[in-house]
Design a protein around this motif. Structure first.
Motif, short mmCIF file in Angstrom:
data_model
loop_
_atom_site.label_atom_id
_atom_site.label_comp_id
_atom_site.label_asym_id
_atom_site.label_seq_id
_atom_site.Cartn_x
_atom_site.Cartn_y
_atom_site.Cartn_z
N ASP A 99 0.84 -1.20 0.00
CA ASP A 99 0.00 0.00 0.00
C ASP A 99 0.87 1.25 0.00
OD1 ASP A 99 -2.43 -1.36 0.06
OD2 ASP A 99 -2.45 -1.46 2.25
N GLY A 144 -0.39 0.05 -4.56
CA GLY A 144 -1.60 0.83 -4.82
C GLY A 144 -1.90 1.83 -3.73
N ALA A 165 -0.32 0.84 -13.20
CA ALA A 165 -1.10 -0.38 -12.98
C ALA A 165 -2.45 -0.32 -13.69
CB ALA A 165 -1.30 -0.59 -11.48
N SER A 167 -5.25 -0.61 -12.09
CA SER A 167 -6.19 0.04 -11.18
C SER A 167 -5.40 0.87 -10.18
CB SER A 167 -7.10 -0.98 -10.48
OG SER A 167 -6.34 -1.88 -9.71
N PRO A 168 -6.02 1.88 -9.57
CA PRO A 168 -5.28 2.79 -8.71
C PRO A 168 -5.04 2.27 -7.30
CG PRO A 168 -7.55 3.51 -8.88
CD PRO A 168 -7.39 2.35 -9.81
N GLY A 169 -5.89 1.36 -6.84
CA GLY A 169 -5.73 0.77 -5.51
C GLY A 169 -5.49 -0.72 -5.62
N ARG A 170 -5.01 -1.33 -4.55
CA ARG A 170 -4.79 -2.76 -4.55
C ARG A 170 -6.11 -3.50 -4.83
NH1 ARG A 170 -1.78 -5.41 -5.62
NH2 ARG A 170 -1.93 -7.02 -4.04
N ASN A 175 -9.31 -0.84 -3.80
CA ASN A 175 -9.47 -0.25 -5.12
C ASN A 175 -10.81 0.45 -5.26
OD1 ASN A 175 -8.72 0.25 -7.90
ND2 ASN A 175 -10.17 -1.36 -8.45
N GLU A 191 -4.80 5.15 -15.88
CA GLU A 191 -4.22 3.83 -15.64
C GLU A 191 -3.45 3.37 -16.88
OE1 GLU A 191 -8.18 2.74 -12.98
OE2 GLU A 191 -7.84 1.75 -14.91
#
Length: 230
Positions: A99, A144, A165, A167-170, A175, A191
């Motif tokens: 994170d 992320g 990546a 997506s912006p969050g894990r 996410n 992205e």
């Protein structure tokens, strides 16, 4: 002046999230097909593209993550949002599957010697592409943002942030939370970027990434470019 291409090449069956359409490229017509018009013989080549509006290097429109009536489609977003001042933060030291915290962002801003200004685009270099491209981990193993770190970015009044990546969050709850931060704070994200390592330590520059004018689009592929005044 120097342009740095930040976009992935769109290729047949390129990696994409499993809940998005497969990218398909094929020849529709070739120069082997000759036509004659009024005695003039000629040929033309045309490619057929079949893909979703979140293919390759792309930007999300509010309609993608905001279910409320009136959320803007990609064709309704101001063009100024895709031609902004920008900074790049170096987070390449972060382990895969980790994170990105508020502290990580604060340290990266200090190391870069920059200030995030209102309406900036903030690019986050996580060295994800180099470390995972060509492996299954490309779709899952990236560092992320969290709800808290995305909120920290939003409080600077940015227009968008961008990541390498998909997506912006894990993957998972984090996410979705990051997408909802974008919804609630009025900014978006990009992205599938590449070549962000070339922007580390460059200070402020111009980000350019215009979307296609897709009616009601939930996002769009973009040709993302950084303009450096060397």
């Amino acid at each position: 002046m120097r342009l740095i291409d930040l976009s992935r090449t769109i290729t047949h069956k390129m990696p994409r999230l499993p809940n998005h359409p497969m990218i398909s490229l094929s020849e529709f017509t070739t120069h082997a097909e000759k036509r004659e018009v009024e005695g003039y013989v000629f040929s033309s080549a045309v490619m057929l593209l079949n893909m979703g509006d979140h293919s390759g290097t792309h930007v999300d429109a509010p309609r993608h993550f905001d279910e409320r009536p009136g959320a803007k489609g990609i064709d309704e977003m101001p063009l100024e949002n895709f031609f902004t001042e920008a900074v790049c933060l170096d987070l390449s030291h972060k382990p895969l599957k980790s994170d990105i915290s508020v502290g990580d962002l604060e340290a990266a801003v200090e190391a870069a010697g920059v200030k995030i200004k209102p309406r900036d685009t903030v690019l986050l270099h996580m060295d994800h592409y180099r470390r995972t491209w060509g492996t299954e981990g490309y779709l899952t193993d990236f560092p992320g943002l969290t709800k808290e770190s995305a909120t920290w970015l939003g409080r600077h009044g940015i227009t968008a942030f961008g990541v390498e990546a998909v997506s912006p969050g894990r993957p998972g709850r984090s996410n979705f939370e990051v997408h909802h931060v974008c919804r609630d704070m009025g900014f978006t994200h990009i992205e599938g970027l590449v070549n962000l390592d070339q922007l580390v330590g460059k200070g402020r520059f111009r980000f350019i990434g215009f979307p296609l004018k897709i009616a009601g689009g939930t996002g769009s592929p973009i040709r993302a470019v950084a303009l450096l005044e060397d």
